[in-house]
Design an enzyme around this catalytic site. Structure first.
Site, PDB file in Angstrom:
ATOM      1  N   ARG A 130      33.421  24.249  63.293  1.00 20.11           N
ATOM      2  CA  ARG A 130      32.923  23.758  61.977  1.00 20.11           C
ATOM      3  C   ARG A 130      32.029  24.772  61.269  1.00 20.11           C
ATOM      4  NH1 ARG A 130      32.637  18.947  65.012  1.00 20.11           N
ATOM      5  NH2 ARG A 130      34.508  17.720  64.587  1.00 20.11           N
ATOM      6  N   LYS A 152      35.112  33.231  48.933  1.00 20.02           N
ATOM      7  CA  LYS A 152      36.416  32.557  48.910  1.00 20.02           C
ATOM      8  C   LYS A 152      37.202  33.044  50.119  1.00 20.02           C
ATOM      9  CE  LYS A 152      37.449  31.412  44.123  1.00 20.02           C
ATOM     10  NZ  LYS A 152      38.334  31.710  42.981  1.00 20.02           N
ATOM     11  N   GLU A 194      41.743  45.318  40.139  1.00 17.06           N
ATOM     12  CA  GLU A 194      40.615  44.367  40.095  1.00 17.06           C
ATOM     13  C   GLU A 194      39.414  44.998  39.387  1.00 17.06           C
ATOM     14  OE1 GLU A 194      41.050  41.261  40.864  1.00 17.06           O
ATOM     15  OE2 GLU A 194      42.308  41.035  42.649  1.00 17.06           O
ATOM     16  N   LYS A 234      30.194  40.444  39.826  1.00 22.31           N
ATOM     17  CA  LYS A 234      30.681  39.332  40.651  1.00 22.31           C
ATOM     18  C   LYS A 234      29.507  38.534  41.218  1.00 22.31           C
ATOM     19  CE  LYS A 234      34.081  37.552  43.655  1.00 22.31           C
ATOM     20  NZ  LYS A 234      35.300  37.674  44.391  1.00 22.31           N
ATOM     21  N   GLU A 244      33.213  27.370  41.674  1.00 23.47           N
ATOM     22  CA  GLU A 244      34.162  27.313  40.558  1.00 23.47           C
ATOM     23  C   GLU A 244      34.270  25.902  39.988  1.00 23.47           C
ATOM     24  OE1 GLU A 244      37.379  30.131  41.286  1.00 23.47           O
ATOM     25  OE2 GLU A 244      38.675  28.849  40.078  1.00 23.47           O
ATOM     26  N   ARG A 252      33.152  30.833  37.206  1.00 29.52           N
ATOM     27  CA  ARG A 252      33.815  31.692  38.177  1.00 29.52           C
ATOM     28  C   ARG A 252      35.312  31.825  37.930  1.00 29.52           C
ATOM     29  NH1 ARG A 252      32.895  32.113  44.702  1.00 29.52           N
ATOM     30  NH2 ARG A 252      34.476  33.720  44.967  1.00 29.52           N
ATOM     31  N   ASN A 256      39.509  35.137  37.494  1.00 31.04           N
ATOM     32  CA  ASN A 256      40.954  35.086  37.765  1.00 31.04           C
ATOM     33  C   ASN A 256      41.798  35.598  36.606  1.00 31.04           C
ATOM     34  OD1 ASN A 256      40.961  34.093  40.416  1.00 31.04           O
ATOM     35  ND2 ASN A 256      40.410  32.073  39.656  1.00 31.04           N
ATOM     36  N   HIS A 259      45.418  36.486  37.114  1.00 30.63           N
ATOM     37  CA  HIS A 259      45.814  36.015  38.444  1.00 30.63           C
ATOM     38  C   HIS A 259      46.805  34.849  38.420  1.00 30.63           C
ATOM     39  CE1 HIS A 259      42.785  38.756  39.785  1.00 30.63           C
ATOM     40  NE2 HIS A 259      42.891  38.398  41.043  1.00 30.63           N
ATOM     41  N   HIS A 263      49.612  35.663  40.818  1.00 33.77           N
ATOM     42  CA  HIS A 263      49.929  34.850  42.003  1.00 33.77           C
ATOM     43  C   HIS A 263      51.374  34.342  41.937  1.00 33.77           C
ATOM     44  CE1 HIS A 263      45.424  33.809  42.954  1.00 33.77           C
ATOM     45  NE2 HIS A 263      45.758  35.035  43.309  1.00 33.77           N
ATOM     46  N   HIS A 276      48.972  42.759  46.105  1.00 30.44           N
ATOM     47  CA  HIS A 276      48.238  41.805  45.260  1.00 30.44           C
ATOM     48  C   HIS A 276      47.760  42.488  43.967  1.00 30.44           C
ATOM     49  CE1 HIS A 276      45.584  38.572  44.051  1.00 30.44           C
ATOM     50  NE2 HIS A 276      44.564  39.419  44.023  1.00 30.44           N
TER      51      HIS A 276
HETATM   52  P1  NAD Z   1      45.138  44.343  52.423  1.00 27.28           P
HETATM   53  O1  NAD Z   1      44.054  43.575  53.007  1.00 27.28           O
HETATM   54  O2  NAD Z   1      46.535  43.948  52.720  1.00 27.28           O
HETATM   55  O3  NAD Z   1      44.930  45.875  52.798  1.00 27.28           O
HETATM   56  C1  NAD Z   1      45.846  46.817  52.328  1.00 27.28           C
HETATM   57  C2  NAD Z   1      46.491  47.652  53.426  1.00 27.28           C
HETATM   58  O4  NAD Z   1      45.670  48.765  53.711  1.00 27.28           O
HETATM   59  C3  NAD Z   1      46.702  46.963  54.760  1.00 27.28           C
HETATM   60  O5  NAD Z   1      47.901  47.462  55.302  1.00 27.28           O
HETATM   61  C4  NAD Z   1      45.515  47.404  55.585  1.00 27.28           C
HETATM   62  O6  NAD Z   1      45.786  47.356  56.961  1.00 27.28           O
HETATM   63  C5  NAD Z   1      45.338  48.828  55.088  1.00 27.28           C
HETATM   64  N1  NAD Z   1      43.978  49.341  55.102  1.00 27.28           N
HETATM   65  C6  NAD Z   1      42.857  48.694  54.736  1.00 27.28           C
HETATM   66  N2  NAD Z   1      41.816  49.531  54.739  1.00 27.28           N
HETATM   67  C7  NAD Z   1      42.275  50.735  55.123  1.00 27.28           C
HETATM   68  C8  NAD Z   1      41.667  51.996  55.305  1.00 27.28           C
HETATM   69  N3  NAD Z   1      40.382  52.222  55.025  1.00 27.28           N
HETATM   70  N4  NAD Z   1      42.439  53.023  55.753  1.00 27.28           N
HETATM   71  C9  NAD Z   1      43.767  52.824  55.994  1.00 27.28           C
HETATM   72  N5  NAD Z   1      44.402  51.660  55.805  1.00 27.28           N
HETATM   73  C10 NAD Z   1      43.657  50.628  55.367  1.00 27.28           C
HETATM   74  O7  NAD Z   1      45.038  44.363  50.813  1.00 27.28           O
HETATM   75  P2  NAD Z   1      43.814  44.202  49.805  1.00 27.28           P
HETATM   76  O8  NAD Z   1      44.328  44.721  48.535  1.00 27.28           O
HETATM   77  O9  NAD Z   1      42.565  44.737  50.353  1.00 27.28           O
HETATM   78  O10 NAD Z   1      43.620  42.624  49.711  1.00 27.28           O
HETATM   79  C11 NAD Z   1      44.558  41.790  49.086  1.00 27.28           C
HETATM   80  C12 NAD Z   1      44.234  40.352  49.430  1.00 27.28           C
HETATM   81  O11 NAD Z   1      42.932  40.024  48.942  1.00 27.28           O
HETATM   82  C13 NAD Z   1      45.187  39.345  48.810  1.00 27.28           C
HETATM   83  O12 NAD Z   1      45.612  38.454  49.793  1.00 27.28           O
HETATM   84  C14 NAD Z   1      44.346  38.625  47.773  1.00 27.28           C
HETATM   85  O13 NAD Z   1      44.749  37.299  47.577  1.00 27.28           O
HETATM   86  C15 NAD Z   1      42.985  38.716  48.382  1.00 27.28           C
HETATM   87  N6  NAD Z   1      41.884  38.571  47.431  1.00 27.28           N
HETATM   88  C16 NAD Z   1      40.894  37.706  47.735  1.00 27.28           C
HETATM   89  C17 NAD Z   1      39.806  37.563  46.892  1.00 27.28           C
HETATM   90  C18 NAD Z   1      38.683  36.647  47.267  1.00 27.28           C
HETATM   91  O14 NAD Z   1      37.791  36.437  46.446  1.00 27.28           O
HETATM   92  N7  NAD Z   1      38.659  36.120  48.470  1.00 27.28           N
HETATM   93  C19 NAD Z   1      39.741  38.323  45.714  1.00 27.28           C
HETATM   94  C20 NAD Z   1      40.776  39.216  45.436  1.00 27.28           C
HETATM   95  C21 NAD Z   1      41.845  39.335  46.301  1.00 27.28           C
HETATM   96  N1  GLY Z   2      38.613  36.726  42.927  1.00 28.38           N
HETATM   97  C1  GLY Z   2      38.209  35.528  42.265  1.00 28.38           C
HETATM   98  C2  GLY Z   2      36.987  34.894  42.825  1.00 28.38           C
HETATM   99  O1  GLY Z   2      36.387  35.374  43.762  1.00 28.38           O
HETATM  100  O2  GLY Z   2      36.595  33.870  42.350  1.00 28.38           O
END
Ligand code: NAD
Ligand code: GLY
Length: 379
Positions: A130, A152, A194, A234, A244, A252, A256, A259, A263, A276
């Site tokens: 939890r 998030k 982003e 942010k 949000e 918040r 997006n 997005h 998405h 993404h």
């Molecule tokens: P990712 O996490 O898939 O990383 C990209 C790739 O790079 C992966 O293959 C990873 O293994 C590799 N990698 C990461 N760091 C590295 C490094 N320093 N050296 C070598 N390789 C490396 O992609 P991302 O773009 O970081 O994240 C995308 C995700 O984030 C999506 O699922 C999206 O929905 C999510 N997201 C979440 C929020 C939130 O607020 N929680 C906001 C924006 C995006």
């Molecule tokens: N990436 C959108 C949020 O964190 O709300």
């Protein structure tokens, strides 16, 4: 300036103001040493430290993981790189590994990776026993400027992106810009989407800086300041509307921008076809086009958005046409949709975003129908 374990670290810290759940974001080259020092203290205090990462990160950052293992942390590597790891089966494997590793309520889950590892392991931390403490060590540009901040967490479902998740703030974020040295260029560009989004929705000066800077790289002298500015924006937005829930003009939800389209593109194309950030880039062009169609901004805004995306090696259009009906269906399932009407983040100007309910499907179909066309005619 902090000195830890003999290494110099240029570290600036931003605070996310959330009362008892406030936390610091440490940004700068060498911040990994501050992070390793913090892990050492946690272990010294008898707390289990469970680090989650991805195969590419563990390969690329061997020295960092030597340091992590040296302080006695357990390292769990998810089964694959990229979006495919953000699913229920991977979450279940994480829960099991936490339980088998006897991580108790004093344990700490640490995400060392991109947004995928952060979202997945954050959700595990939010739900295991939890809720246990969570630390973010973003290793992609996207995670440093966006996903590691704000709490998030979640996974994708077949029906749509990020449809299961929880709000669970980290207790600290350590963004070491030096870790970006090993990030593949395509992933770096995806993070720029982003960054560009942040300027567009909330800081015209940042957007102008990006337009003037040409393509940024991991070692560009301006990058650290750009990351810091994105985190500041942010932090303010999250501090004001953590869950949000703000209605009206957005809170918040404004983060997006692009997005709802992005998405839907990821979902309909199949997770992994577009990174993404690439889907968000096309989504930003579509959000700008929608804003033009709604009479909110002039066509010159589409040209500026397209110009800065192109300069940063991001797509402006779909690589292949996707069925408009399926995209519309995916957008109806978006978390922002209310009572069947789709809610979009739109531009009122560069640096100013707002929310808009759109129920005119003909207009949306027209915008989506142009998704495979680069907006060169606006330039
Ligand atoms: P990712 O996490 O898939 O990383 C990209 C790739 O790079 C992966 O293959 C990873 O293994 C590799 N990698 C990461 N760091 C590295 C490094 N320093 N050296 C070598 N390789 C490396 O992609 P991302 O773009 O970081 O994240 C995308 C995700 O984030 C999506 O699922 C999206 O929905 C999510 N997201 C979440 C929020 C939130 O607020 N929680 C906001 C924006 C995006
Ligand atoms: N990436 C959108 C949020 O964190 O709300």
């Amino acid at each position: 300036m902090a000195f830890v374990r003999g290494m110099t670290c240029n570290n600036s810290t931003i605070s996310v103001s959330l009362g008892a759940r406030a936390y610091p974001i440490h940004i700068g080259a060498g911040v990994r040493e501050v992070f390793l020092g913090a892990l050492d203290r946690l272990r010294g205090g008898g707390r289990a430290v469970f680090v989650v990462t991805s195969p590419a990160v563990v390969r690329a950052q061997a020295l960092l993981f030597e340091g992590i293992r040296a302080v006695g942390a357990v390292v769990h590597v998810v089964s694959c790189d990229g979006e495919g790891a953000k699913r229920a089966v991977e979450l279940e494997a994480l829960w099991e590994a936490l339980a088998v590793g006897c991580v108790d309520r004093g344990g700490v889950v640490v995400a060392v990776g991109g947004g995928v590892v952060g979202d997945l392991s954050g959700f595990a931390a939010a739900t295991y026993l939890r809720g246990v403490d969570f630390i973010q060590v973003p290793t992609t540009l996207l995670a440093m400027v966006d996903s590691a901040v704000g709490g998030k967490t979640g996974i994708n479902l077949g029906a749509g992106k990020n449809l299961a998740g929880a709000f669970h703030q980290p207790v600290a974020v350590y963004a070491d810009t030096g870790l970006l040295a090993t990030l593949p260029p395509r992933e770096f560009s995806a993070g720029m989407a982003e960054v560009i989004k942040t300027g567009l929705l909330g800081d015209a000066a940042l957007f102008a800086r990006l337009c003037g800077a040409g393509p940024l790289r991991w070692d560009h002298p301006a990058l650290e300041g750009v990351i810091r500015r994105c985190c500041e924006i942010k932090a303010v937005v999250v501090g004001a509307d953590e869950r949000e829930t703000a209605g009206g003009e957005g809170g918040r939800a404004l983060l997006n921008l692009g997005h709802t389209f992005g998405h839907a593109i990821e979902n309909v194309a199949g997770y992994g076809e577009y990174l993404h950030g690439e889907a968000v880039a096309v989504g930003l062009v579509l959000a700008a086009r929608l804003s033009v169609e709604l009479g909110l901004v002039g066509r010159d805004v589409v040209a500026s958005v397209a110009g800065v995306l192109r300069a940063n090696n991001l797509p402006l259009a779909l690589r292949r046409e996707l069925p408009v009906g399926a995209l519309l269906e995916a957008m109806r399932r978006d978390k922002k949709a209310r009572g069947g009407a789709m809610r979009f983040v739109v531009l009122r100007a560069v640096g100013e975003a707002g929310m808009c309910l759109v129920d005119d499907e003909v207009l949306l179909a027209r915008v989506l129908g142009a998704a495979h066309l680069e907006p060169v005619f606006f330039a």
